[in-house]
Scaffold this motif. Structure first.
Motif, short mmCIF file in Angstrom:
data_model
loop_
_atom_site.label_atom_id
_atom_site.label_comp_id
_atom_site.label_asym_id
_atom_site.label_seq_id
_atom_site.Cartn_x
_atom_site.Cartn_y
_atom_site.Cartn_z
N ASN A 111 0.87 -1.19 0.00
CA ASN A 111 0.00 0.00 0.00
C ASN A 111 0.90 1.24 0.00
O ASN A 111 2.14 1.12 0.08
CB ASN A 111 -0.96 0.01 1.21
CG ASN A 111 -0.23 -0.15 2.52
OD1 ASN A 111 0.75 0.54 2.77
ND2 ASN A 111 -0.68 -1.07 3.35
N GLY A 112 0.26 2.39 -0.07
CA GLY A 112 1.04 3.63 -0.17
C GLY A 112 1.85 3.89 1.08
O GLY A 112 2.97 4.40 1.02
N TYR A 113 1.26 3.56 2.22
CA TYR A 113 1.96 3.80 3.48
C TYR A 113 3.27 2.97 3.51
O TYR A 113 4.35 3.47 3.84
CB TYR A 113 1.06 3.45 4.67
CG TYR A 113 1.66 3.81 5.98
CD1 TYR A 113 1.46 5.08 6.53
CD2 TYR A 113 2.48 2.93 6.67
CE1 TYR A 113 2.04 5.44 7.72
CE2 TYR A 113 3.07 3.28 7.86
CZ TYR A 113 2.85 4.54 8.39
OH TYR A 113 3.44 4.89 9.57
N GLN A 114 3.14 1.73 3.13
CA GLN A 114 4.33 0.87 3.14
C GLN A 114 5.31 1.23 2.04
O GLN A 114 6.52 1.04 2.18
CB GLN A 114 3.92 -0.59 3.00
CG GLN A 114 3.21 -1.11 4.24
CD GLN A 114 3.22 -2.62 4.30
OE1 GLN A 114 4.13 -3.27 3.78
NE2 GLN A 114 2.22 -3.19 4.94
N VAL A 208 8.65 11.94 -5.85
CA VAL A 208 7.31 12.54 -5.91
C VAL A 208 6.26 11.47 -5.63
O VAL A 208 6.27 10.40 -6.23
CB VAL A 208 7.06 13.20 -7.29
CG1 VAL A 208 5.64 13.78 -7.35
CG2 VAL A 208 8.09 14.30 -7.56
N ASP A 209 5.35 11.79 -4.72
CA ASP A 209 4.24 10.90 -4.36
C ASP A 209 3.03 11.31 -5.20
O ASP A 209 2.45 12.37 -5.00
CB ASP A 209 3.97 11.07 -2.85
CG ASP A 209 2.78 10.26 -2.37
OD1 ASP A 209 1.90 9.93 -3.18
OD2 ASP A 209 2.72 10.00 -1.15
N GLU A 210 2.67 10.42 -6.14
CA GLU A 210 1.56 10.71 -7.06
C GLU A 210 0.26 10.03 -6.60
O GLU A 210 -0.59 9.70 -7.45
CB GLU A 210 1.92 10.22 -8.47
CG GLU A 210 2.95 11.04 -9.19
CD GLU A 210 2.34 12.14 -10.07
OE1 GLU A 210 1.24 12.62 -9.74
OE2 GLU A 210 2.98 12.50 -11.06
N ALA A 211 0.12 9.81 -5.29
CA ALA A 211 -1.10 9.12 -4.81
C ALA A 211 -2.35 9.78 -5.38
O ALA A 211 -3.30 9.09 -5.76
CB ALA A 211 -1.13 9.13 -3.28
N HIS A 212 -2.37 11.11 -5.42
CA HIS A 212 -3.59 11.79 -5.88
C HIS A 212 -3.48 12.33 -7.31
O HIS A 212 -4.44 12.91 -7.81
CB HIS A 212 -3.94 12.92 -4.90
CG HIS A 212 -4.22 12.39 -3.53
ND1 HIS A 212 -5.44 11.87 -3.17
CD2 HIS A 212 -3.41 12.26 -2.46
CE1 HIS A 212 -5.38 11.44 -1.93
NE2 HIS A 212 -4.16 11.67 -1.46
N GLY A 213 -2.31 12.17 -7.91
CA GLY A 213 -2.16 12.62 -9.30
C GLY A 213 -2.35 11.45 -10.27
O GLY A 213 -2.83 11.64 -11.40
N PHE A 241 -2.54 2.38 -5.84
CA PHE A 241 -3.69 1.78 -6.54
C PHE A 241 -4.96 1.95 -5.70
O PHE A 241 -5.99 1.38 -6.00
CB PHE A 241 -3.46 0.28 -6.76
CG PHE A 241 -2.18 -0.06 -7.47
CD1 PHE A 241 -1.83 0.57 -8.65
CD2 PHE A 241 -1.32 -1.02 -6.96
CE1 PHE A 241 -0.66 0.26 -9.31
CE2 PHE A 241 -0.14 -1.35 -7.61
CZ PHE A 241 0.19 -0.71 -8.79
N SER A 242 -4.84 2.69 -4.62
CA SER A 242 -5.95 2.76 -3.66
C SER A 242 -6.88 3.93 -3.93
O SER A 242 -7.93 4.05 -3.32
CB SER A 242 -5.39 2.87 -2.24
OG SER A 242 -4.40 3.89 -2.19
N LYS A 243 -6.48 4.80 -4.84
CA LYS A 243 -7.30 6.00 -5.05
C LYS A 243 -7.96 5.92 -6.45
O LYS A 243 -8.93 5.21 -6.59
CB LYS A 243 -6.46 7.23 -4.80
CG LYS A 243 -6.05 7.15 -3.31
CD LYS A 243 -5.20 8.16 -2.80
CE LYS A 243 -5.11 8.08 -1.29
NZ LYS A 243 -4.37 6.95 -0.74
N ALA A 244 -7.41 6.60 -7.46
CA ALA A 244 -8.09 6.57 -8.77
C ALA A 244 -8.21 5.15 -9.33
O ALA A 244 -9.15 4.86 -10.06
CB ALA A 244 -7.34 7.46 -9.75
C1 LIG Z 1 -0.19 11.48 -0.55
C2 LIG Z 1 -0.46 10.10 -0.01
N1 LIG Z 1 0.54 9.21 0.05
C3 LIG Z 1 0.37 7.98 0.53
C4 LIG Z 1 -0.86 7.56 0.98
C5 LIG Z 1 -1.02 6.19 1.55
O1 LIG Z 1 -1.60 5.33 0.60
P1 LIG Z 1 -2.41 4.05 1.04
O2 LIG Z 1 -3.77 4.47 1.44
O3 LIG Z 1 -2.41 3.18 -0.20
O4 LIG Z 1 -1.66 3.40 2.16
C6 LIG Z 1 -1.95 8.43 0.92
C7 LIG Z 1 -3.28 7.98 1.35
O5 LIG Z 1 -3.93 8.36 2.22
C8 LIG Z 1 -1.74 9.74 0.44
O6 LIG Z 1 -2.74 10.63 0.42
#
Ligand SMILES: Cc1ncc(COP(=O)(O)O)c(C=O)c1O
Length: 392
Positions: A111-114, A208-213, A241-244
């Motif tokens: 996941n994004g956190y990891q 760069v963290d593209e979680a929301h891009g 892969f958790s957002k869009a």
């Molecule tokens: C900018 C950003 N990076 C990382 C994460 C973490 O992603 P994930 O929800 O897949 O753990 C989030 C989600 O909340 C986020 O907004």
């Protein structure tokens, strides 16, 4: 009698007293309308708090692809990818991700956190300097702490402050600049071109963290870095892969030498079980749809502009823009909670975001729009919000 949990009661009391307590809400299964509406505790609500920006989470093709993968490979990842969990599905996904992002390699995380904690702590060490935007996501902050690097937080999107800090640390060990592309709680964008220039001038590296891009920007949904023509300029491109995508998991794309290093050093990858096949199968399908169903990207940007416009017409102060994250600044925690409760009473799910997620005194309602919201949905929501303001 000695109460071993008295300290927990006290911590809770403190949170509650400052309107900072959090609780879980139960969401019931549904959705025939692309996730735009949800059921929470029996109530049907317009969902203005989801990161499912493109409305893909309920797409039948994605669910079906996940089920097929589960039928072929089983329900579980069964082991770390470095043990026996590295199914061919993973390699196919990483090959497709690297091609999509036009980079040498890709690596999938749980996941994004990891991804952020694993990648950052593997890339930095004691004595290194990390320059991180003050509004970066918590997982970036935690990665820096885990890496034991010196942490310099620059004022949000403030290039002068960043340059000042970089200049101060000139000549030290390795330097990293890290930023969200679209900021998760503010919905504004990082000045990526200028960050690349600073990276070059100060001999640093850029992540760069593209979680929301990801999914919502770039011609084929690759993200804001692609849209800015910087796909090959950023050292580590991270996304989720958790957002869009509407599924779960995360990835980084980078040069092969970086991917090899992460495969050997990223502890969240090495010491954790591989994602289940269902997830990878679903993500593979979502990746295709993100590239081909351009209408979703167009629709979410149109809705983002429209909802901002509708709020401004009703006298709310929101920034213009076309990212799907639209914060309505309120300030006080208790008042923000009241807005959120009243929105819910009127049929809208929009959560109150309070410290420590955002800085003290800047509590807000974080609205998010989706490709699958209709104009009528958004007009109705803006009217409800106006009604609440008049009440309060
Ligand atoms: C900018 C950003 N990076 C990382 C994460 C973490 O992603 P994930 O929800 O897949 O753990 C989030 C989600 O909340 C986020 O907004």
């Amino acid at each position: 009698m000695n109460n071993r949990y008295a300290w927990l009661e006290e911590e809770w009391r403190q949170l509650d007293q400052h309107s900072l307590a959090r609780a879980l809400h139960t969401v019931e299964p549904m959705s025939k309308d692309g996730g735009a509406w949800i059921h929470v505790s029996g109530q049907r609500l317009l969902n203005l708090s989801s990161n499912n920006y493109l409305g893909l989470a309920h797409d039948k093709r994605i669910v079906e692809a996940g089920m097929q993968a589960a039928q072929t490979w089983g329900a579980g990842g069964t082991a770390s990818r470095l043990v026996n969990g590295n199914y061919t599905l993973y390699e196919e996904l990483e090959r497709q991700l690297a091609a999509w992002k036009e980079r040498e390699g890709a690596l999938v995380f749980a996941n994004g956190y990891q991804a952020n904690t694993g990648v950052i702590s593997a890339m930095v060490g004691r004595g290194d300097a990390v320059f991180s935007d003050r509004l970066n996501h918590a997982s970036i902050v935690d990665g820096i702490i885990l890496g034991r690097a010196n942490h310099y937080r620059y004022r949000h999107n403030d290039l002068e402050h960043l340059e000042y800090l970089l200049r101060e640390q000139r000549g030290g060990r390795r330097k990293w600049i890290i930023t969200d592309s679209i900021f998760s709680m503010d919905g504004d964008m990082a000045p990526l071109t200028a960050l690349v220039e600073l990276r070059d001038r100060y001999d640093a590296m850029l992540m760069v963290d593209e979680a929301h891009g990801g999914g919502v920007r770039g011609e084929q949904g690759q993200g804001l870095c692609h849209e800015a023509g910087l796909a090959n300029q950023v050292d580590v491109l991270m996304g989720t892969f958790s957002k869009a995508f509407g599924v779960y998991g995360a990835y980084v794309c980078a040069d092969e030498v970086v991917i090899r290093h992460l495969t050997n050093k990223a502890r969240s990858l090495i010491y954790s079980t591989a994602l289940p096949p269902f997830v990878i199968g679903s993500v593979l399908e979502a990746l295709q749809l993100i590239q081909t169903e351009t209408w979703r990207r167009v629709a979410v940007r149109r809705n983002a502009r429209l909802f901002r416009h509708l709020l401004r017409l009703r006298g709310f102060s929101v920034e213009e823009g076309d990212t799907p994250i639209i914060p309505l600044a309120i300030g006080e925690n208790e008042l923000t909670l009241q807005y959120s409760r009243k929105l819910r009473e009127r049929g809208i799910a929009a959560v109150a975001i309070r410290p420590p997620t955002v800085p003290a005194g800047s509590a807000r309602i974080r609205f998010t729009v989706m490709a699958t919201h209709t104009r009528a949905d958004l007009e109705w929501a803006a009217d409800q919000l106006k009604g609440i303001r008049d009440e309060l």
